[in-house]
Design a protein around this motif. Sequence first.
Motif, PDB file in Angstrom:
ATOM      1  N   GLU A  34       0.955  -1.146   0.561  1.00  0.00           N
ATOM      2  CA  GLU A  34       0.171   0.328  -0.376  1.00  0.00           C
ATOM      3  C   GLU A  34       1.045   0.952   0.107  1.00  0.00           C
ATOM      4  OE1 GLU A  34      -2.834  -0.009   3.428  1.00  0.00           O
ATOM      5  OE2 GLU A  34      -3.574  -1.523   2.321  1.00  0.00           O
ATOM      6  N   ASN A  35       0.200   2.701  -0.116  1.00  0.00           N
ATOM      7  CA  ASN A  35       1.060   3.499  -0.433  1.00  0.00           C
ATOM      8  C   ASN A  35       0.990   4.534   0.666  1.00  0.00           C
ATOM      9  OD1 ASN A  35       1.570   3.459  -3.819  1.00  0.00           O
ATOM     10  ND2 ASN A  35      -0.458   4.193  -3.679  1.00  0.00           N
ATOM     11  N   MET A  36       0.079   4.176   1.558  1.00  0.00           N
ATOM     12  CA  MET A  36      -0.038   5.253   3.257  1.00  0.00           C
ATOM     13  C   MET A  36       0.778   4.515   4.057  1.00  0.00           C
ATOM     14  SD  MET A  36      -1.659   7.727   3.876  1.00  0.00           S
ATOM     15  CE  MET A  36      -1.922   8.478   5.699  1.00  0.00           C
ATOM     16  N   VAL A  37       1.797   5.925   4.480  1.00  0.00           N
ATOM     17  CA  VAL A  37       2.776   5.424   5.523  1.00  0.00           C
ATOM     18  C   VAL A  37       1.953   6.097   6.704  1.00  0.00           C
ATOM     19  CG1 VAL A  37       5.212   6.012   6.638  1.00  0.00           C
ATOM     20  CG2 VAL A  37       4.647   5.197   3.876  1.00  0.00           C
ATOM     21  N   TYR A  38       1.869   5.572   7.863  1.00  0.00           N
ATOM     22  CA  TYR A  38       1.343   5.732   9.522  1.00  0.00           C
ATOM     23  C   TYR A  38       2.232   6.652  10.264  1.00  0.00           C
ATOM     24  CZ  TYR A  38      -2.438   3.956   7.075  1.00  0.00           C
ATOM     25  OH  TYR A  38      -3.938   3.416   6.016  1.00  0.00           O
ATOM     26  N   THR A  39       1.887   7.201  11.073  1.00  0.00           N
ATOM     27  CA  THR A  39       2.971   8.320  11.377  1.00  0.00           C
ATOM     28  C   THR A  39       2.600   7.826  13.161  1.00  0.00           C
ATOM     29  OG1 THR A  39       3.892   9.500   9.576  1.00  0.00           O
ATOM     30  CG2 THR A  39       4.658  10.237  12.457  1.00  0.00           C
TER      31      THR A  39
ATOM     32  N   TRP B  84      -5.448  10.950   0.194  1.00  0.00           N
ATOM     33  CA  TRP B  84      -4.801  12.101   1.540  1.00  0.00           C
ATOM     34  C   TRP B  84      -4.841  12.951   1.050  1.00  0.00           C
ATOM     35  CZ3 TRP B  84      -5.828   6.956   2.619  1.00  0.00           C
ATOM     36  CH2 TRP B  84      -6.836   6.538   3.545  1.00  0.00           C
ATOM     37  N   PHE B  85      -3.222  12.705  -0.255  1.00  0.00           N
ATOM     38  CA  PHE B  85      -2.764  14.070  -0.440  1.00  0.00           C
ATOM     39  C   PHE B  85      -2.632  15.005  -0.337  1.00  0.00           C
ATOM     40  CE2 PHE B  85       0.753  15.758  -3.480  1.00  0.00           C
ATOM     41  CZ  PHE B  85       1.652  15.784  -2.715  1.00  0.00           C
ATOM     42  N   ARG B  86      -3.667  15.468  -1.441  1.00  0.00           N
ATOM     43  CA  ARG B  86      -4.424  16.820  -1.488  1.00  0.00           C
ATOM     44  C   ARG B  86      -4.809  17.515  -0.392  1.00  0.00           C
ATOM     45  NH1 ARG B  86      -1.291  17.947  -5.613  1.00  0.00           N
ATOM     46  NH2 ARG B  86      -1.590  16.767  -7.200  1.00  0.00           N
TER      47      ARG B  86
END
Length: 182
Positions: free
Chosen positions: A16-21, A108-110
């Motif tokens: 997946e593309n999302m990286v969670y912090t 969510w990038f935009r």
Amino acid sequence: MKATLKYPIFQFSPDENMVYTFWKENKTTQLALLKKCKGWKGDIVIDSTGTKYTVRCSYMTGWKGIHGFTGMRTGMISYETEYEDNPEPFSLRQLQERIAERHPKTQWFREECWDSVDDFRQTILACKSFEELAETMMPRRKFTVLERIQDYFYMMLFSVFGVMLLYIIWRLIKKAWLWIVG
């Protein structure tokens, strides 16, 4: 293997593309989410020391609240995570390149107010530490004393209004019942 992670940490799925912090340890989630993600098996966790852990499984250890009911949420549980036995080093540069390549592809990038992909990549690649990268990805919300006082004031105000509304509804029901019974 149980691991003690140094926060902030970054967690992502390899496909997946999302990286969670995450800035602090949170061992609470919803049971449905844990089942849906299959215990986050195979996810990669990188802590701020630059160590890469692979999640073996996450499992429920107990209910939160009254059988998972905590206020507005239901199905809340405590969970533990086990990692593979072979943690590997993972450099800051590798993490920066992964985020710079994959994160702009997320929905969510935009919404996160980045104007251009190039600006985002330059900002990510300019970070000098894991903490600075985490701050760029998800700023830590710091409340001032005044903001906390305002929050408590508004909570108390809405609580008083809620109690008043319930009292008015109770009085109306009582009058309606007396009118019906008669």
